[in-house]
Design a protein around this motif. Structure first.
Motif, PDB file in Angstrom:
ATOM      1  N   PHE A 325       0.821  -1.211   0.000  1.00  0.00           N
ATOM      2  CA  PHE A 325       0.000   0.000   0.000  1.00  0.00           C
ATOM      3  C   PHE A 325       0.856   1.264   0.000  1.00  0.00           C
ATOM      4  N   HIS A 326       2.145   1.134   0.342  1.00  0.00           N
ATOM      5  CA  HIS A 326       2.971   2.329   0.441  1.00  0.00           C
ATOM      6  C   HIS A 326       3.130   3.021  -0.912  1.00  0.00           C
ATOM      7  N   GLY A 329      -0.093   4.928  -1.868  1.00  0.00           N
ATOM      8  CA  GLY A 329      -0.224   6.008  -0.889  1.00  0.00           C
ATOM      9  C   GLY A 329       0.771   7.123  -1.147  1.00  0.00           C
ATOM     10  N   GLY A 466      -7.969   7.571   1.449  1.00  0.00           N
ATOM     11  CA  GLY A 466      -7.233   6.324   1.600  1.00  0.00           C
ATOM     12  C   GLY A 466      -8.110   5.164   2.025  1.00  0.00           C
ATOM     13  N   ALA A 500      -1.742   4.945   4.645  1.00  0.00           N
ATOM     14  CA  ALA A 500      -0.836   5.185   3.517  1.00  0.00           C
ATOM     15  C   ALA A 500      -1.121   6.532   2.857  1.00  0.00           C
ATOM     16  N   GLN A 501      -2.390   6.865   2.679  1.00  0.00           N
ATOM     17  CA  GLN A 501      -2.746   8.129   2.028  1.00  0.00           C
ATOM     18  C   GLN A 501      -2.366   9.325   2.894  1.00  0.00           C
ATOM     19  N   GLY A 504       1.339   9.713   2.854  1.00  0.00           N
ATOM     20  CA  GLY A 504       1.816  10.225   1.575  1.00  0.00           C
ATOM     21  C   GLY A 504       1.582  11.705   1.402  1.00  0.00           C
ATOM     22  N   THR A 509       5.393  10.240  10.478  1.00  0.00           N
ATOM     23  CA  THR A 509       5.511   8.791  10.663  1.00  0.00           C
ATOM     24  C   THR A 509       5.240   8.380  12.100  1.00  0.00           C
ATOM     25  N   VAL A 532       3.870   1.150   6.633  1.00  0.00           N
ATOM     26  CA  VAL A 532       3.261   1.820   5.484  1.00  0.00           C
ATOM     27  C   VAL A 532       3.529   3.323   5.522  1.00  0.00           C
ATOM     28  N   LEU A 533       3.436   3.931   6.708  1.00  0.00           N
ATOM     29  CA  LEU A 533       3.686   5.363   6.825  1.00  0.00           C
ATOM     30  C   LEU A 533       5.122   5.716   6.441  1.00  0.00           C
ATOM     31  N   THR A 535       7.297   3.986   4.542  1.00  0.00           N
ATOM     32  CA  THR A 535       7.607   3.755   3.123  1.00  0.00           C
ATOM     33  C   THR A 535       6.828   4.700   2.211  1.00  0.00           C
ATOM     34  N   ALA A 536       5.599   5.055   2.592  1.00  0.00           N
ATOM     35  CA  ALA A 536       4.842   6.037   1.805  1.00  0.00           C
ATOM     36  C   ALA A 536       5.540   7.391   1.834  1.00  0.00           C
TER      37      ALA A 536
END
Length: 750
Positions: A325-326, A329, A466, A500-501, A504, A509, A532-533, A535-536
């Motif tokens: 999902f990253h 996002g 998201g 993720a959204q 992004g 984070t 996810v946070l 990597t997004a």
């Protein structure tokens, strides 16, 4: 050696400038240059001036006196949390009432005209109601307090970074902020009421900690010891954390938000006080909302938004799915920021007049209502209305009896309720087409809405976008697997998609991870949310900065990040400093002080004090601020030239605190011709131990010292301790890493 690309030439001094109110959008008369830093932004004095007055006061204070001061700090933090919680409660109740009245009126109208084909009347009613609410809120912001626009988070980040943003923590700003966000959310815009709570909490903290209100012209002479930028900064950090806590019911997340996004200084005791304020804030909101809902003592509403608890589990294999999902996002977040960036530049150039800003806000409100109505009208996604249905405003429209329109659930509810329904509604509540169209439409509306001259936040719209595409992914996954599979529950994919959204777009984070974990009450999902946070953020940073950083740049604010730009080691203090520097002697003629302050009213706010050497630059012996000189001139702290006898009363720190934070301009102080011939002894009032660096010090080292200590002025000296230059915030902020290497921004006064 690294190359430095000068986008435009640098002109002017790097001294801390400005007494005028700057244009916070970085433009004047519709012009905007993204390669400019504005001189009009001043810095805050986060470094205490340890002059003789300060040291004498500290030495006179007993151990019990220091304990009393510490107790007062805890009391202030408690008051900050309590008042912030009350404000959040007021916003929540007002939005619920107004939105309820509006939705009931529109719903009844739709149901009335469905049979007769007169739904155009319902559309007009919906658009008119939305536009009316938004118009009132936009007028309040555009004409009475423009600084109250948006979420206020970029401005609070700048304040905690050390930049003085005019009017950002005024009581009037708070009133317009609260009123404006109520109108924005009730007007159906793609906004949330949670973001502005951070700004509201900061304003409450700034006012309570000073015991005075410049807007009301009231001075209660309480907590006056804390009337300086250093103390005020710590309380504003607590207010921002209390705002996050009230918004999401996440006191730990509030503390981490202040640490991650704002505070330039931190220690253990400050952590405890901020956490205390956050706990008081969420408890206050919880307590009063329980009374409002007729369930006193049932503390089930810790924040403005309640995501509900996630009791579903996930299997290890799903971690790989969550991780994927990253990319959407980060990419969608970057796309959001890029579009909003160019849209904001368009607004700066062409929609910079208040009347045009109000008209644009009304247009967006009407278009939002039209798109929502059209999508509800053309949607045939009908779902059964069961006894356990949680939709408060379920709309039947052309569905059969006992069914409701699923698209109406997404658009007709408040954004907070829509997020919760996407998280927790059972599988089958939405079809893929509904979610796909909704995601696209709401993305466009949210991008268009953020940056309007209204009080609004981006947290909830980001989460809603998201959650929509995350749930869509979960539904598509269930179509290719068994519907009974444990890893095909669309609700948990909505949660990861929302994370993720949001990551992004805003690129936070640590704090966001804890906020989402606290708001959902599920530590189980903490690891995938954090992953996810992070990597997004990495994906999004490849294209553009976070939304708040983008708007800080658009305002041309000299914001200092944690580290100096890479490849800047070859620059030294001698190359970045401002030179020559206006200095004063330890005993200076009053006339010269008045002339210097008058002729440099927008240029200088700090002056090195030197000991004169014959035909050579003076050796540094102290530093004095413009604000201190203003107070000295106001109180006539002069020495008669003839007899060298003191002819003034003894000044105390109280005299400087009484003038804080709005020191009078030099033009308002009358100095007679005879007084101009007198002398002023600066020894007692100057800071005798200012921070200095040799002129060969590298830029990263200067940057680290300046940023970590929260300095406003850093004196540059030669090998014999003679003043050769001065480094201020703008001297450092004008260097940044661009596409062509290290770039130098232009410093302009307009």
């Amino acid at each position: 050696m690294a190359n430095i690309s000068k986008k435009v030439s640098w002109s002017g001094r790097g001294d801390d400038r400005g007494e005028r109110t700057p244009l916070l959008n970085g433009a004047e008369d519709g012009k905007y240059n993204r390669h400019v830093l504005h001189f009009v932004f001043q810095s805050l004095d986060y470094d205490n001036s340890e002059n003789q007055l300060f040291l004498e006061e500290e030495r006179r204070m007993s151990h019990m006196g220091f304990r009393c001061l510490e107790t007062r700090r805890w009391v202030i933090c408690g008051l900050i949390g309590f008042l912030t919680g009350l404000i959040a409660c007021l916003i929540d109740i007002a939005v619920e009432k107004l939105a309820g009245y509006k939705y009931s009126a529109v719903k009844q109208n739709i149901e009335k005209f469905t049979e007769f084909g007169g739904l155009s009347i319902s559309l007009i009613l919906w658009a008119v109601l939305n536009s009316a609410f938004v118009m009132v809120g936009a007028i309040a912001v555009a004409f009475f307090e423009p600084i109250a626009a948006g979420s206020g988070i970029p401005q609070i980040k700048c304040y905690l970074n050390g930049v003085k943003i005019p009017r950002v923590v005024r009581l009037k700003t708070l009133a317009i902020k609260v009123f404006g966000v109520i109108c924005s959310v009730a007007g159906g815009l793609a906004v949330g009421k949670e973001g502005p709570m951070i700004h509201s909490g900061a304003v409450v903290a700034a006012g309570v900690s000073q015991g005075r209100s410049t807007s009301l012209k009231k001075d209660f002479k309480i907590f006056e010891y804390f009337r300086r930028d250093t103390e005020k900064r710590d309380f504003v950090s607590a207010g921002a954390a209390a705002g996050v806590s009230a918004a999401f019911g996440a006191p730990v997340g509030g503390v981490l938000f202040s640490l991650e996004e704002g505070a330039s200084f931190w220690n253990q005791m400050l952590t405890w006080r901020i956490f205390f304020a956050s706990m008081i804030s969420t408890f206050t909101l919880n307590f009063f909302l329980s009374i409002y809902h007729g369930k006193p003592g049932e503390l089930s509403s810790p924040g403005l938004i309640n995501f509900g608890r996630f009791d579903s589990d996930y299997i290890p294999f799903e971690s790989f799915i969550f991780f994927s999902f990253h990319f959407p996002g980060g990419v969608l977040g970057a796309l959001f920021n890029v579009i909003n960036y160019w849209l904001t530049i368009f607004r700066i150039r062409y929609i910079h007049r208040p009347c045009l800003q109000v008209m644009e806000a009304m247009l967006v409100a009407a278009v939002t209502a039209t798109i929502s109505f059209a999508m509800i009208y053309f949607s045939n996604d009908c779902q059964p209305l069961g006894q356990d249905n949680t939709e408060e405003y379920s709309l039947q429209l052309f569905c059969a009896d006992g069914e409701y329109n699923s698209m109406a659930t997404a658009f007709f509810n408040t954004p907070e309720r829509s997020v919760r329904s996407l998280f927790h509604n059972p599988p089958g509540s939405y079809n893929p087409l509904t979610l796909g169209v909704f995601t696209l439409a709401y993305f466009v509306l949210a991008v268009w809405t953020y940056g309007l001259t209204v009080s609004a936040g981006v947290f909830i719209p980001s989460l809603l976008i998201g959650a929509a595409w995350g749930r869509l992914f979960g539904i598509l996954l269930s179509t290719i697997t068994s519907s009974q599979s444990i890893w095909a529950d669309p609700g948990k994919y909505a949660l990861i998609g929302a994370a993720a959204q949001l990551g992004g777009i805003v690129r936070m984070t640590l704090s966001l991870t804890v906020i989402l974990v606290e708001a959902t009450g599920s530590v189980t999902y903490g690891f995938p949310i954090m992953l996810v946070l992070m990597t997004a953020k990495i994906v999004g940073d490849y294209f553009i900065e976070g939304l708040y950083d983008v708007h800080i740049k658009l305002q041309s604010v000299p914001f200092l990040h944690w580290e100096a730009p890479p490849t800047s080691h070859w620059l030294t203090a001698r190359e970045v400093m401002s030179s020559p520097v206006t200095c004063f002697n330890r005993v200076e003629k009053v006339g010269r002080i008045v002339d210097v302050l008058s002729n440099t009213s927008t240029n200088h706010n700090g002056f090195p004090v030197v000991i004169l050497s014959f035909l050579q630059p003076g050796k540094i012996c102290g530093l004095i601020l413009r604000s201190q000189l203003i107070v000295l001139l106001k109180h006539k702290v002069f020495v008669e030239r003839a007899s060298s006898r003191l002819s003034h009363r003894k000044l105390q720190l109280k005299d400087f605190r009484d003038a804080y934070p709005r020191f009078p301009p030099i033009q308002s102080i009358h100095v007679s011709q005879d007084e101009r011939e007198c002398m002023m002894d600066l020894t007692e009032f100057m800071n005798p131990t200012p921070y200095t660096v040799p002129q060969e010090t590298s830029l990263p080292r200067v940057f680290k010292l300046f940023r970590a200590l929260g300095l406003r002025h850093l004196v540059v000296v030669d090998n014999e301790n003679r003043v050769v230059g001065l480094v201020t915030r703008k001297d450092l902020a004008r260097y940044h890493l661009g596409k062509d290497g290290l770039e130098e921004l232009h410093l302009a006064q307009t």
